[in-house]
Design a protein around this motif. Structure first.
Motif, PDB file in Angstrom:
ATOM      1  N   VAL A  66       0.812  -1.277  -0.076  1.00 50.20           N
ATOM      2  CA  VAL A  66       0.291   0.144  -0.102  1.00 50.20           C
ATOM      3  C   VAL A  66       0.943   0.979  -0.028  1.00 50.20           C
ATOM      4  O   VAL A  66      -0.020   2.567  -1.017  1.00 50.20           O
ATOM      5  CB  VAL A  66      -0.883  -0.293   0.641  1.00 50.20           C
ATOM      6  CG1 VAL A  66      -1.520   0.926   1.297  1.00 50.20           C
ATOM      7  CG2 VAL A  66      -1.807  -0.578   1.314  1.00 50.20           C
ATOM      8  N   HIS A 104      -1.263  -6.762   5.360  1.00 46.51           N
ATOM      9  CA  HIS A 104      -2.472  -6.989   4.228  1.00 46.51           C
ATOM     10  C   HIS A 104      -1.349  -8.099   3.626  1.00 46.51           C
ATOM     11  O   HIS A 104      -1.186  -8.472   3.006  1.00 46.51           O
ATOM     12  CB  HIS A 104      -2.161  -5.912   3.359  1.00 46.51           C
ATOM     13  CG  HIS A 104      -2.827  -4.528   3.334  1.00 46.51           C
ATOM     14  ND1 HIS A 104      -4.087  -3.983   4.191  1.00 46.51           N
ATOM     15  CD2 HIS A 104      -2.381  -3.515   3.930  1.00 46.51           C
ATOM     16  CE1 HIS A 104      -4.674  -2.806   4.757  1.00 46.51           C
ATOM     17  NE2 HIS A 104      -2.767  -2.388   4.703  1.00 46.51           N
ATOM     18  N   TRP A 108      -5.088  -9.606  -2.332  1.00 48.68           N
ATOM     19  CA  TRP A 108      -6.026  -7.997  -1.726  1.00 48.68           C
ATOM     20  C   TRP A 108      -5.493  -7.309  -2.495  1.00 48.68           C
ATOM     21  O   TRP A 108      -6.153  -5.926  -3.052  1.00 48.68           O
ATOM     22  CB  TRP A 108      -6.398  -8.370  -0.949  1.00 48.68           C
ATOM     23  CG  TRP A 108      -7.330  -7.510  -0.485  1.00 48.68           C
ATOM     24  CD1 TRP A 108      -7.265  -6.930   0.582  1.00 48.68           C
ATOM     25  CD2 TRP A 108      -8.827  -7.206  -0.852  1.00 48.68           C
ATOM     26  NE1 TRP A 108      -8.633  -6.191   0.124  1.00 48.68           N
ATOM     27  CE2 TRP A 108      -9.724  -5.633  -0.397  1.00 48.68           C
ATOM     28  CE3 TRP A 108      -9.643  -7.935  -1.916  1.00 48.68           C
ATOM     29  CZ2 TRP A 108     -10.988  -5.755  -0.482  1.00 48.68           C
ATOM     30  CZ3 TRP A 108     -10.636  -7.596  -2.226  1.00 48.68           C
ATOM     31  CH2 TRP A 108     -11.093  -6.645  -1.934  1.00 48.68           C
ATOM     32  N   ALA A 109      -4.036  -6.886  -1.579  1.00 51.21           N
ATOM     33  CA  ALA A 109      -3.673  -5.686  -1.852  1.00 51.21           C
ATOM     34  C   ALA A 109      -3.487  -4.928  -3.621  1.00 51.21           C
ATOM     35  O   ALA A 109      -3.392  -4.452  -4.015  1.00 51.21           O
ATOM     36  CB  ALA A 109      -2.139  -5.600  -1.533  1.00 51.21           C
ATOM     37  N   LEU A 113      -6.309  -3.855  -3.875  1.00 50.74           N
ATOM     38  CA  LEU A 113      -6.198  -2.143  -2.963  1.00 50.74           C
ATOM     39  C   LEU A 113      -5.522  -1.123  -3.222  1.00 50.74           C
ATOM     40  O   LEU A 113      -5.509   0.394  -3.905  1.00 50.74           O
ATOM     41  CB  LEU A 113      -5.481  -2.402  -1.324  1.00 50.74           C
ATOM     42  CG  LEU A 113      -6.718  -3.555  -0.444  1.00 50.74           C
ATOM     43  CD1 LEU A 113      -5.314  -3.467   0.933  1.00 50.74           C
ATOM     44  CD2 LEU A 113      -7.596  -2.473   0.157  1.00 50.74           C
ATOM     45  N   SER A 114      -4.541  -1.389  -4.638  1.00 54.24           N
ATOM     46  CA  SER A 114      -3.838  -0.579  -4.802  1.00 54.24           C
ATOM     47  C   SER A 114      -4.894   0.167  -6.269  1.00 54.24           C
ATOM     48  O   SER A 114      -4.711   1.207  -6.238  1.00 54.24           O
ATOM     49  CB  SER A 114      -2.066  -1.564  -5.859  1.00 54.24           C
ATOM     50  OG  SER A 114      -2.969  -2.484  -6.624  1.00 54.24           O
ATOM     51  N   TYR A 116      -7.863   0.648  -5.891  1.00 54.56           N
ATOM     52  CA  TYR A 116      -8.157   1.637  -5.467  1.00 54.56           C
ATOM     53  C   TYR A 116      -8.039   3.041  -5.384  1.00 54.56           C
ATOM     54  O   TYR A 116      -8.484   3.658  -5.578  1.00 54.56           O
ATOM     55  CB  TYR A 116      -9.401   0.750  -4.331  1.00 54.56           C
ATOM     56  CG  TYR A 116      -9.881   1.839  -3.165  1.00 54.56           C
ATOM     57  CD1 TYR A 116     -11.567   1.554  -3.644  1.00 54.56           C
ATOM     58  CD2 TYR A 116      -9.482   2.695  -1.940  1.00 54.56           C
ATOM     59  CE1 TYR A 116     -12.055   2.549  -2.509  1.00 54.56           C
ATOM     60  CE2 TYR A 116      -9.637   3.157  -1.324  1.00 54.56           C
ATOM     61  CZ  TYR A 116     -11.921   3.364  -1.841  1.00 54.56           C
ATOM     62  OH  TYR A 116     -12.646   3.691  -0.852  1.00 54.56           O
ATOM     63  N   GLU A 153      -9.613  -9.472   3.562  1.00 62.92           N
ATOM     64  CA  GLU A 153      -8.430  -9.352   3.467  1.00 62.92           C
ATOM     65  C   GLU A 153      -8.301 -11.279   4.244  1.00 62.92           C
ATOM     66  O   GLU A 153      -7.229 -12.407   3.517  1.00 62.92           O
ATOM     67  CB  GLU A 153      -7.475  -9.126   4.837  1.00 62.92           C
ATOM     68  CG  GLU A 153      -7.697  -7.997   4.218  1.00 62.92           C
ATOM     69  CD  GLU A 153      -6.432  -6.781   4.139  1.00 62.92           C
ATOM     70  OE1 GLU A 153      -5.346  -7.654   3.876  1.00 62.92           O
ATOM     71  OE2 GLU A 153      -6.851  -5.694   4.044  1.00 62.92           O
ATOM     72  N   GLN A 167     -11.643 -10.537  -5.268  1.00 59.24           N
ATOM     73  CA  GLN A 167     -11.229  -9.768  -6.024  1.00 59.24           C
ATOM     74  C   GLN A 167     -11.743  -9.027  -7.499  1.00 59.24           C
ATOM     75  O   GLN A 167     -12.162  -8.031  -7.417  1.00 59.24           O
ATOM     76  CB  GLN A 167      -9.472  -9.915  -6.493  1.00 59.24           C
ATOM     77  CG  GLN A 167      -8.418 -10.648  -5.735  1.00 59.24           C
ATOM     78  CD  GLN A 167      -8.147 -10.965  -6.779  1.00 59.24           C
ATOM     79  OE1 GLN A 167      -7.518 -11.413  -7.207  1.00 59.24           O
ATOM     80  NE2 GLN A 167      -7.375 -11.703  -5.128  1.00 59.24           N
ATOM     81  N   VAL A 269     -12.729  -0.895   2.925  1.00 61.90           N
ATOM     82  CA  VAL A 269     -11.399  -0.596   2.412  1.00 61.90           C
ATOM     83  C   VAL A 269     -10.668   1.005   3.096  1.00 61.90           C
ATOM     84  O   VAL A 269      -9.498   0.616   4.220  1.00 61.90           O
ATOM     85  CB  VAL A 269     -11.170  -0.204   0.833  1.00 61.90           C
ATOM     86  CG1 VAL A 269      -9.978   0.254   0.737  1.00 61.90           C
ATOM     87  CG2 VAL A 269     -11.616  -1.289   0.078  1.00 61.90           C
ATOM     88  N   GLU A 270     -11.672   1.600   3.273  1.00 60.06           N
ATOM     89  CA  GLU A 270     -10.588   2.570   4.179  1.00 60.06           C
ATOM     90  C   GLU A 270     -10.278   2.392   5.868  1.00 60.06           C
ATOM     91  O   GLU A 270      -9.913   3.098   6.561  1.00 60.06           O
ATOM     92  CB  GLU A 270     -12.133   4.085   3.782  1.00 60.06           C
ATOM     93  CG  GLU A 270     -11.918   4.801   2.938  1.00 60.06           C
ATOM     94  CD  GLU A 270     -10.858   5.260   2.268  1.00 60.06           C
ATOM     95  OE1 GLU A 270     -10.164   5.516   3.202  1.00 60.06           O
ATOM     96  OE2 GLU A 270     -11.304   5.459   1.183  1.00 60.06           O
ATOM     97  N   LEU A 273      -7.638   0.309   5.636  1.00 58.74           N
ATOM     98  CA  LEU A 273      -5.756   1.137   5.093  1.00 58.74           C
ATOM     99  C   LEU A 273      -5.967   1.671   7.117  1.00 58.74           C
ATOM    100  O   LEU A 273      -5.058   2.096   6.635  1.00 58.74           O
ATOM    101  CB  LEU A 273      -6.522   1.786   4.116  1.00 58.74           C
ATOM    102  CG  LEU A 273      -6.848   1.158   2.690  1.00 58.74           C
ATOM    103  CD1 LEU A 273      -6.764   2.349   1.466  1.00 58.74           C
ATOM    104  CD2 LEU A 273      -5.334   0.471   2.621  1.00 58.74           C
TER     105      LEU A 273
END
Length: 277
Positions: A66, A104, A108-109, A113-114, A116, A153, A167, A269-270, A273
């Motif tokens: 991240v 993480h 998923w990351a 996540l990346s 996003y 996760e 995903q 997600v927020e 993170l």
């Protein structure tokens, strides 16, 4: 001159896209892990067009981290006035759950996540473009209940199949968030129509690796052929969400709770993170 940003741009389809747009005179930002591969790519294109090197930028990053994704977003935001096209093509396959140094789950990351962070963090630069487009190489068509909102996760019950489905569904919902923020944006989830003959990056068992190598050699299409539909989608974007397999347009998966699930995903997600820093 357009600005094209490509994650996973030093290998496979990402590299094929980078070569195409550099040959076409565009400015291309390539995000990847290997400067050596980037320099080889530039050497190939510069032999045809000496100006290509001046229009290319390499940003080294491991997008399963991240922190790296955020750093790239910050660098692009500081260095460019607009982004015309964002191609999300980074890939590294893992059959088993793997926790990154940040805590993480690695797949998923990397695969969500990346993306996003890129889609939300680069939204101002995409809004500044006349016809912005995001092509997300996340195969469309996951079932609506694929996301475990309580444990995205997958700290328990991880399987490759569940991870992959989650995903894909998450990236479809990301399109709802992205186009809601920018109605003029074209957001496409895209998967190849058949196997692509390219290097296989990942930590998988011998069986999967051998199968991919054999089938890729026998049945796979070259990366340059595989990306032709992506090039069309970037060059002739249509506002709104869409899904494709190769050049074939698919019906968008639709559920009664898509909008609500998109917001629920963003909140999850927020929160994740924030808790992981």
């Amino acid at each position: 001159m357009r600005t094209i940003v490509i994650t996973g741009g030093t290998d496979g389809m990402g590299a094929a896209l980078a070569r195409h747009y550099l040959r076409g005179g565009d400015r291309v930002a390539v995000i990847g892990r290997s400067r050596t591969k980037f320099e080889a790519l530039i050497a190939t294109v510069s032999g045809e067009d000496p100006s290509a090197a001046a229009r290319a930028e390499f940003i080294a990053a491991d997008l399963s981290l991240v922190g790296d994704a955020r750093r790239v977003v910050d660098r692009l935001s500081a260095g460019y006035e607009r982004i015309d096209a964002l191609a999300l093509a980074a890939s590294f396959i893992r059959q088993r759950r793997h926790a990154t140094a940040e805590g993480h789950e690695a797949s998923w990351a990397l695969f969500f996540l990346s993306k996003y962070l890129f889609v939300t963090g680069l939204a101002p630069l995409l809004r500044a473009a006349e016809r912005p487009v995001i092509v997300n190489t996340a195969v469309p068509g996951a079932r609506p209940d694929a996301i475990d909102f309580a444990d995205p996760e997958m700290t328990s019950g991880f399987t490759f199949k569940r991870s992959n489905a989650q995903q894909r569904r998450a990236n479809e919902l990301l399109g709802i968030l992205a186009t809601g923020d920018n109605p003029g944006l074209s957001y496409v989830t895209w998967g190849p129509a058949r196997l692509v003959r390219s290097g296989f990056a990942g930590e998988v068992g011998t069986g999967m690796r051998v199968t991919a190598a054999v089938l890729g050699t026998l049945l796979g299409q070259p990366s340059e052929s595989a990306v032709r539909p992506i090039i069309h989608l970037i060059d002739a974007p249509e506002p709104g969400r869409a899904a494709y397999r190769g050049a074939a347009k698919l019906a968008l998966p639709a559920g009664d709770h898509d909008e609500k699930d998109a917001l629920r995903l963003a909140a999850a997600v927020e929160a994740g993170l924030s808790s992981n820093g």
